[in-house]
Design a protein around this motif. Structure first.
Motif, short mmCIF file in Angstrom:
data_model
loop_
_atom_site.label_atom_id
_atom_site.label_comp_id
_atom_site.label_asym_id
_atom_site.label_seq_id
_atom_site.Cartn_x
_atom_site.Cartn_y
_atom_site.Cartn_z
N TRP A 215 71.70 48.57 47.52
CA TRP A 215 70.36 49.09 47.22
C TRP A 215 69.92 50.12 48.24
O TRP A 215 70.34 50.03 49.38
N TYR A 217 69.22 51.54 44.28
CA TYR A 217 70.00 52.14 43.19
C TYR A 217 69.78 53.64 43.26
O TYR A 217 68.64 54.11 43.21
N SER A 279 75.20 54.81 42.83
CA SER A 279 75.45 53.39 43.08
C SER A 279 76.69 52.85 42.37
O SER A 279 77.48 52.10 42.95
#
Ligand code: MTE
Ligand code: MO
Length: 346
Positions: A215, A217, A279
């Motif tokens: 994280w 994203y 991501s």
């Protein structure tokens, strides 16, 4: 029933180890509602049958979707729009019912199960919200949601959404071309790519505590892709503001690319000189590429991309539809990739 929650780089969703969507999506009454929802007459007849409250029917009658194909569910605030004139923004396919669009989701910040976002995303706070546009720009922007909503006229656009997992939907979005926002920031001559950074707040997003992805994203586009008129900054769907599970208060929609490119709940748009690492590319570089244009001829390493299951179209046993090159937007975007080896640039 046991529900094995897993990420798609560990298991394909059609492998049988995850629940097929017809078992996680509440249907029945919604399907009946959908078949009755045919514009304003539909709203009146639903009120007559009692399936819609009087207030809901009233809301629909006062705020019909510009297309007339997408009556308001009457659950969230209306987001008025005009019908888009951008070529390709009027897909003629039958709309996916609102109940499917808002209960069958990928939003890993709220869990990896398809119904997790609808169940968990009530903790997301879409207001107040700030979006930053910075990097290689002459005029960095810091915009609140009310400024963003006024920045350009809202359009209704009907797009197909094709997830890399092999399913698709047809969604009436409300928003405007991302180009409006980027132009305002005045990209410098060094700006060649755009990075999209989304919210990663463990207080609002329980899934951020899991290590399924790194994280926040993040996603990315080449600048010319980001400036293409079809690339949408979406603030709503079905004539209303976005439900949290669909990426409130603003998300990207890039209809010719696999769904994971369409980042939800964006907080920062950064103009950069080199491509970033999105991501999914970071999580599984052997399976996901930077461009990720929908291409029925290039299979995922573990499954075919030649066909797709249209959600809301009869369920698991309905024959799949052929997947279209660039998800059916080849006429509009094909020239962006002239001379590129589309296999290499998956
Ligand atoms: N922030 C964020 N954005 C995301 C995702 C996600 O997990 N987190 N999932 C992506 C994937 S894989 C798809 S298919 C679409 C799904 O959008 P929808 O749930 O509104 O249909 O959102 C994309 N955007
Ligand atoms: Mo996806």
């Amino acid at each position: 029933m046991a529900f094995i929650r897993t990420s798609r780089h560990l298991l394909h969703p059609d492998s049988g180890f995850t629940l097929p969507e017809h078992e996680v999506t509440p249907r029945g009454v919604y399907e009946d509602r959908r078949s009755l929802l045919k514009g304003l007459a539909g709203a009146a007849s639903l009120a007559a049958t009692g399936l819609l409250s009087h207030g809901e029917a009233h809301a629909q009658a006062n705020n019909p979707s510009p297309s007339g194909l997408a009556p308001r569910p009457g659950k969230l605030a209306a987001l008025p729009a005009t019908r888009s004139t951008v070529p390709g923004a009027q897909a003629i396919d039958k709309l996916t019912p609102y109940s499917d669009v808002t209960t069958y989701n990928n939003f890993y910040e709220f869990g990896t199960g398809k119904s997790d976002p609808a169940v968990n995303a009530h903790t997301l706070k879409p207001r107040p919200w700030t979006l930053v546009v910075d990097g290689e720009v002459n005029k960095p922007q810091r915009l609140g949601l009310d400024d963003l909503l006024k920045l350009a006229p809202m359009e209704e656009r009907i797009y197909r959404l094709r997830c890399v997992e092999g399913w698709s939907m047809v969604i009436p979005w409300v928003g405007y071309s991302l180009a409006n926002l980027i132009k305002r920031a005045e990209p410098t001559g060094n700006a060649k790519y755009v990075e999209f950074v989304t919210l990663a707040d463990a207080k609002q997003m329980p899934g951020v505590r899991s290590s399924v992805l790194d994280w926040p994203y993040v996603e990315g586009l080449r600048l010319d892709e980001a400036m293409h008129p079809l690339t949408l900054m979406a603030f709503g769907l079905y004539g209303e503001v976005l439900p949290n599970q669909n990426g409130a208060p603003l998300r990207l929609v890039v209809p010719w690319k696999y769904g994971f490119k369409s980042a939800k709940s964006i907080v920062r748009i950064r103009l950069i000189d080199k491509p970033n690492t999105p991501s999914w590319v970071k999580a599984a570089p052997q399976e996901y590429g930077y461009f990720s244009n929908v291409n029925p001829k290039v299979d995922h390493p573990r499954w075919s991309q030649a066909t797709e299951r249209r959600i809301g179209d009869g369920g698991f046993f309905t024959p799949k539809k052929p997947t279209l090159m660039f998800n059916g937007y080849e006429a509009q975007v094909g020239q962006l990739y002239a001379g590129m080896d589309l296999r290499k640039f998956f």
